[in-house]
Enzyme design. Structure first.
Site, PDB file in Angstrom:
ATOM      1  N   GLU A  99      -0.003   3.791  -1.753  1.00 48.24           N
ATOM      2  CA  GLU A  99       0.456   2.685  -0.776  1.00 48.24           C
ATOM      3  C   GLU A  99       1.852   3.029  -0.220  1.00 48.24           C
ATOM      4  OE1 GLU A  99       2.313  -1.983  -1.726  1.00 48.24           O
ATOM      5  OE2 GLU A  99       1.231  -0.839  -3.517  1.00 48.24           O
TER       6      GLU A  99
ATOM      7  N   ASP B  75      -5.198  -5.902 -11.189  1.00 48.43           N
ATOM      8  CA  ASP B  75      -5.887  -5.154 -10.512  1.00 48.43           C
ATOM      9  C   ASP B  75      -6.665  -3.978 -11.165  1.00 48.43           C
ATOM     10  OD1 ASP B  75      -6.954  -4.198  -7.950  1.00 48.43           O
ATOM     11  OD2 ASP B  75      -5.324  -3.192  -7.451  1.00 48.43           O
TER      12      ASP B  75
ATOM     13  N   ALA C  13      -3.420   9.657  -0.959  1.00 50.63           N
ATOM     14  CA  ALA C  13      -2.523   8.998  -0.178  1.00 50.63           C
ATOM     15  C   ALA C  13      -2.124   7.469  -0.976  1.00 50.63           C
ATOM     16  CB  ALA C  13      -2.834   8.662   1.322  1.00 50.63           C
TER      17      ALA C  13
END
Length: 976
Positions: free
Chosen positions: A623, A739, A621
């Site tokens: 964002e 990130d 899953a």
């Protein structure tokens, strides 16, 4: 009643004949089988003729027997059926299997108020057969037997009687035999089968150990320990445990301990050890098969433990038996000696015959001869080599500080690992004569309008052979005249010179044998008359000029920094490259700058029709929604390729739609081997989808944790090189990821790592100092550079900091950076100068690169181009990875010092193993008897291997953890 019993018998036995037997575990030894006896047992009934009755039916021309009773209308009942006396033999616990049917009490007229639907099972032990003497008081109740299903009236109409199967066990038995008895208390029961048996663990051959047939124990919780014996030509390995297994009460073998392995010269073939075939060998007790004799060995006989070397070939003590026999190398090829003043450069090429080995080294020896006497001897210790002359791996060396007018002979010998086993040597020699001293090194010490002060130097070993120095000087441009001065010292002042005039100066050493080499011709100029009178003024002007030049240089430097990509190395830091990076041919365009994000999607991506995409299963899953594994039809439609499909969940907001399409617009601009590849998007249909290449091994952090300790250091460095190459590509496109973490690196089946997840990523402006300021979003603290945390500003330099954290994650196989520290504690520790410690088995060069990435000043961090270059050099020279960084297990393996709030050491072994992420070995520790911390701290490295910890990385993690654990136990005073 009797009519019902006879009718029930027929129908029941029809069902019984078709019912499969219950699967038995272990080996069963039958003591009593009523169904197989065919009515010949003659069991005792009490009272006689009023209760249980033996009935017979014929099926398939065979008589079928059963005992039945159905006195449900006659008030309270106490009818007994007793078996014959059964000899126990070696049984300690017996199992009783009953097959029976029970009729529903409601199927009788009036409900039969005294009717029951159960009966009782009893047993009595005895050493004698009492015959027909029946005494109830001798019997002990085993259980009340109740049916799972009862036969109702409708079952009779359908001619279907429901059969029940129940099993009970009794033990331990101590007398020679026993009886079973069945008590009817008013039920309508038909007993079709009574089978009594006991269980054995069957004879077993496992792990080359033979275990005998063993009677199962009588006590359910206990296991009978049975020792095994190794098969022929198998032995217990050194330091191993004798083979043992445990026989459970149900006849199953459980908990194998120890093993046997084939001895040297034998290999495992099915369940036996077979001698190695001729031409094969096995040199140790192990699980490995026999190996073919390597090259340059003699044919081996059957059952050989080694293969002898051919004549002229040898095996070094440290060589494995599987390695071919080798021989010393031939002499170095093409040796040359080139004289350069008092130096000689020796060069040679490797031997034409390496002897079959790669560990070739060279030794250089020197001999000097005096021309006058012809005497020769080893070179004096004053001779210097550019590197140690023995154990050389390079094919050149420079010898300096040689004496002039001396003859030298140099010998270069090639050696390898077996050279010490023979007396002959493989060498080549070269001779050279040193005719001159090394040229003096001249420097200007001072000057005036009419004089120049000059000094010089030569190597100390040559000074004793020089008796004078000759200084020649003349005006520049005057080739008709020159002056000569001789001196015994190392300096001279040349007087009576013309002011403001350039002179050419040369110094030459004079020896007893003649002239030595002359120095270079130097140009020195005398001062002008005006210059000497106004020296102070000139000095002041010079200072001003220097300051102006410095200011101009600083302005030019700032201008260059704004114009070009930011260069982050400092002048004194020579670790990184100083070359300017060129601007990329292609620059990233931020999709968020488009008024309509669909324009960016149309420009940078390929629209795919939903019919070309098949979603197969959910793999995660994201964002925006679920992520699927699926397939994509190629443009030809003839082939399907695996893909990952990211979907936009229903009920999305406009911002989520823009961000979702923005990520596709970002990925669509990238094309690099180490960046996740975008196959296309579905933006015109719902649900919206982003389709990317499928990465079989998933996220890097999870993949490394699953494969803990399975990769070589070179493989790990190769993964890091791939990530760095992808980040270099992004940096060259003026792009900041923000990130970068192992969780956002995907790994395919070939271990290629690719940068992904551009949800937090943002573009850099053309200004090389440009940053991106977030709007208050979350920042991954553990991976983010301190300046990005403090000021919410991101650069490619902050991505480099994150890459250092990724390096640490890879070398620790997915450890969480900073372990259990809170985000606040992490920020404080970094600002206080703390950096993540050395991972276990981490090469020193890799950890040094990590520390460079974690420089507090971002300008001192390497660029990704530097990182790729450094990693490439390490990969091309694997030996550079063998030097490991200092490692302190008490710091690098994060161990909670206590368990619980009271400062008590770990209470259980499982708790300790869980703290170091080794909980998968809990059963290994328990089975081997390490059930308490006090026992665990006494373990050795061999003990860790013996209990079944196979991976070297896991062995080291547990061993290093034990060091800290011993300190903890000793600190609180627990005796070990």
């Amino acid at each position: 009643m009797e009519l019902w019993a006879a009718r029930a018998c027929f129908v029941l036995l029809w069902g019984c004949a078709l019912a499969p037997a219950t699967a038995a575990q272990g080996k069963e030894v039958v003591l009593l089988d009523f169904a197989a006896a065919g009515g010949e047992l003659g069991w005792l009934t009490h009272p006689y003729g009023k209760g249980w009755d033996l009935m017979q039916n014929i099926m398939n021309d065979m008589p079928i027997y059963m005992y039945s009773v159905c006195n449900v209308m006659s008030g309270d009942q106490d009818n007994w059926l007793r078996t014959n006396w059964v000899y126990r033999g070696e049984a300690e616990r017996i199992f009783i299997e009953l097959k029976f049917t029970v009729r529903d009490c409601n199927s009788f007229p009036g409900g039969a108020s005294s009717c029951k639907e159960t009966f009782n099972l009893y047993y009595a032990e005895s050493d004698l057969d009492y015959g027909t003497n029946f005494q109830k008081r001798l019997f002990t109740k085993i259980d009340t037997i109740a049916p799972d299903e009862i036969t109702v009236s409708s079952d009779f109409e359908a001619r279907h009687v429901k059969l029940n199967v129940e099993e009970r066990s009794v033990g331990p038995l101590t007398r020679k035999g026993f009886y079973l008895a069945f008590q009817d208390i008013g039920a309508c029961v038909a007993l079709l089968s009574v089978r009594v048996y006991y269980k054995k663990c069957p004879e077993l051959l496992q792990s080359l150990a033979r275990f005998p047939e063993t009677i199962a124990g009588s006590d359910a919780p206990s296991l009978a320990t049975v020792a095994g014996t190794c098969v022929d030509h198998a032995v217990v390995p050194p330091g191993g445990e004798e083979p043992r297994m445990h026989c459970a009460v149900d006849g199953e073998w459980l908990v194998p301990i120890g093993q046997c392995l084939c001895q040297a010269g034998y290999e495992k073939v099915e369940d036996a050890c077979q001698a190695c075939s001729p031409g094969f060998f096995k040199f140790e007790v192990s699980e490995s098969p026999c190996l073919e004799c390597p090259e340059h060995t003699l044919p081996s006989p059957e059952g050989a433990t080694s293969c002898e070397c051919e004549e002229g070939f040898f095996r070094a003590p440290q060589d494995p038996m599987s390695m071919p026999c080798t021989r010393p190398p031939s002499a170095p090829h093409y040796l040359t000696a080139v004289g350069m003043g008092a130096k000689v450069e020796l060069r040679w090429t490797p031997p034409q015959d390496s002897g079959g080995r790669e560990d070739i080294v060279y030794s250089v020896t020197c001999e000097q001869c005096w021309p006058e006497s012809g005497e020769c001897g080893p070179c004096e210790s004053s001779v210097r080599y550019s590197e140690p002359p023995h154990g050389l791996t390079r094919t050149s060396v420079t010898v300096s500080d040689l004496e002039p007018h001396m003859n030298y002979t140099f010998t270069v010998e090639a050696r390898n690992g077996v050279s010490g086993l023979v007396t002959s040597r493989s060498f080549r020699t070269a001779s050279v004569s040193i005719n001159q001293t090394e040229p003096p090194k001249v420097r200007l010490e001072g000057r005036s309008t009419t004089s120049l002060s000059v000094s010089w130097s030569i190597p100390p070993p040559q000074q004793s052979r020089v008796w004078k120095y000759e200084v020649t000087y003349r005006k520049k441009g005057d080739s008709n005249s020159y002056n000569v001065r001789r001196t015994e010292g190392f300096s001279v002042t040349l007087d009576d010179l013309a002011p403001d005039t350039t002179y050419l100066v040369q110094v030459q050493a004079l020896t007893q044998e003649g002239q030595g080499a002359g120095s270079k011709v130097h140009e020195f100029q005398t001062l002008s008359p005006e210059g000497s009178g106004s020296l102070a003024v000139i000095g002041g002007v010079a200072v001003c000029v220097v300051l102006l030049l410095l200011l101009a240089g600083a302005g030019f430097f700032i201008h260059r920094r704004r114009k070009n990509l930011r260069a982050r190395q400092s002048p004194e830091d020579v670790y990184f490259s100083k070359s300017e990076q060129l601007k990329p041919l292609k620059t990233y365009v931020d999709p968020h700058t488009y008024e309509d994000p669909n324009q960016a999607v149309l420009k940078f991506t390929t629209e795919i029709h939903p019919s070309c995409v098949t979603r197969q299963k959910v793999i995660g899953a994201g964002e925006f929604g679920e992520v699927y594994k699926g397939t994509l039809k190629t443009s030809s439609g003839k082939k399907e390729v695996p893909v990952a499909i990211k979907t936009l969940k229903a009920g999305y907001t406009e911002k989520q739609r823009v961000d979702f399409l923005g990520e596709a617009g970002i990925m669509g601009q990238f094309s690099h081997h180490n960046i996740i590849r975008l196959e296309g998007v579905i933006s015109k249909y719902k649900p919206m989808m982003i389709i990317t290449e499928f990465m079989e091994n998933g996220a890097l952090d999870k993949f490394l944790r699953e494969k803990d300790g399975e990769f070589s250091v070179l493989q790990l460095v190769g993964m890091l090189r791939g990530i760095a190459a992808g980040m270099k590509y992004l940096a060259n496109m003026n792009y900041v990821h923000r990130d970068l973490a192992a969780r956002n690196i995907l790994v395919n089946s070939n271990l290629v790592c690719k940068v992904s997840d551009f949800g937090l990523s943002r573009v850099l402006e053309d200004d090389p100092e440009a940053t991106y300021t977030t709007s208050g979003g979350k920042i991954p603290i553990r991976w983010t550079a301190p300046e990005a945390i403090s000021y919410r500003k991101f650069t490619s330099a902050s991505d480099v900091w994150s890459f250092g954290i990724v390096m640490w994650e890879v070398m620790t196989y997915g450890e969480r950076p900073y372990w259990e520290l809170s985000n606040h504690e992490v920020m404080k520790a970094i600002n206080d100068g703390f950096r993540l410690p050395t991972p276990m088995d981490c090469p020193s060069a890799i950890y040094q690169l990590m520390m460079q990435c974690w420089q507090q000043e971002r300008a001192r961090r390497p660029k990704f181009a530097d990182i790729v270059s450094i990693l490439d050099k390490l990969i091309r020279a694997p030996d550079s990875l063998k030097t490991l960084a200092d490692f302190d297990p008490r710091v690098s393996i994060r161990l909670p010092s206590t368990s619980g709030s009271e400062g008590v050491p770990f209470r259980t072994v499982s708790e300790w193993l869980e703290s170091i992420k080794m909980q998968q070995y809990t059963e290994h520790f328990m089975a081997a008897g390490y059930t308490a911390i006090e026992k665990v701290v006494q373990m050795t490295n061999d003990d860790i291997k013996r209990i079944g910890v196979r991976l070297p990385g896991h062995q080291k993690r547990i061993a290093y953890s034990l060091l800290g654990l011993k300190d903890q136990v000793n600190t609180v005073g627990i005796p070990i």
